[in-house]
Motif scaffolding. Structure first.
Motif, PDB file in Angstrom:
ATOM      1  N   UNK A  26       0.819  -1.224   0.000  1.00 21.83           N
ATOM      2  CA  UNK A  26       0.000   0.000   0.000  1.00 21.83           C
ATOM      3  C   UNK A  26       0.851   1.272   0.000  1.00 21.83           C
ATOM      4  N   UNK A  27       2.095   1.169  -0.427  1.00 15.58           N
ATOM      5  CA  UNK A  27       3.022   2.301  -0.331  1.00 15.58           C
ATOM      6  C   UNK A  27       2.494   3.574  -0.988  1.00 15.58           C
ATOM      7  N   UNK A  28       1.722   3.444  -2.048  1.00 15.35           N
ATOM      8  CA  UNK A  28       1.152   4.622  -2.719  1.00 15.35           C
ATOM      9  C   UNK A  28       0.162   5.350  -1.812  1.00 15.35           C
ATOM     10  N   UNK A  29      -0.321   4.676  -0.782  1.00 12.26           N
ATOM     11  CA  UNK A  29      -1.284   5.284   0.141  1.00 12.26           C
ATOM     12  C   UNK A  29      -0.656   5.677   1.477  1.00 12.26           C
ATOM     13  N   UNK A  30       0.654   5.650   1.577  1.00 13.02           N
ATOM     14  CA  UNK A  30       1.295   6.091   2.824  1.00 13.02           C
ATOM     15  C   UNK A  30       1.177   7.603   2.928  1.00 13.02           C
ATOM     16  N   UNK A  31       0.961   8.073   4.135  1.00 11.24           N
ATOM     17  CA  UNK A  31       0.802   9.520   4.336  1.00 11.24           C
ATOM     18  C   UNK A  31       2.054  10.283   3.923  1.00 11.24           C
ATOM     19  N   UNK A  32       3.214   9.680   4.161  1.00 13.27           N
ATOM     20  CA  UNK A  32       4.482  10.292   3.770  1.00 13.27           C
ATOM     21  C   UNK A  32       5.520   9.194   3.600  1.00 13.27           C
ATOM     22  N   UNK A  33       6.671   9.511   3.024  1.00 10.32           N
ATOM     23  CA  UNK A  33       7.733   8.503   2.917  1.00 10.32           C
ATOM     24  C   UNK A  33       8.289   8.104   4.285  1.00 10.32           C
TER      25      UNK A  33
END
Length: 153
Positions: A122-129
């Motif tokens: 779900x990395x594209x949906x992480x709030x930030x890196x």
């Protein structure tokens, strides 16, 4: 000391907590800037609060879980696309007790347990890196004693 246009520059100081139970990470799904995103239980340091107190409070407010901090993972600096600067202090913690009746903070859709693989997918949906970087560091065994952080009264 002054910043652009006569303003004073001040970064946002935040805390985040990596809580693990049975190989799963306690995460929050929250609304931020019109999107549903994933984050660790995290938030801003409040006046007269230590970093560890902030981490415990934010975890409770966002997930309903009381936790015990076990280690300091690290400090992270990030500049968002909005030109806001963040200093995140990340902690490792163990879950102690859950209050299922507790109303979660505004903007939090749900608290959920995810495997590291599910979170990475779900990395594209992480709030930030910062979300994945903190988890990577935790999984790599990055831990320091809580005594590294001191609050001087």
């Amino acid at each position: 000391m002054s910043y652009r246009e006569g303003r004073f520059w001040q970064p946002d100081v935040t805390v985040a907590t990596v809580v693990v139970r049975d190989g799963r990470l306690l995460m929050v799904e929250e609304r931020a800037q019109g999107k549903l995103v994933f984050n660790q239980p995290a938030g801003h340091l409040e006046p007269d609060e230590s970093l560890s107190e902030a981490a415990l409070r934010e975890t409770r407010e966002e997930t309903g879980w009381d936790v015990k901090l076990t280690a300091f993972i690290g400090a992270y600096q990030w500049k968002a696309e909005t030109d806001r600067h963040y200093l995140r202090f990340a902690f490792a913690a163990e879950p102690l007790a859950h209050d299922a009746a507790r109303e979660l903070d505004e903007g939090i859709v749900q608290a959920l347990w995810m495997t590291p693989a599910e979170l990475q997918e779900q990395q594209a949906r992480h709030r930030s890196p910062l979300v994945w970087q903190v988890v990577q560091d935790y999984l790599a065994g990055r831990r320091s004693p809580l005594s590294m952080l001191q609050q001087i009264a």
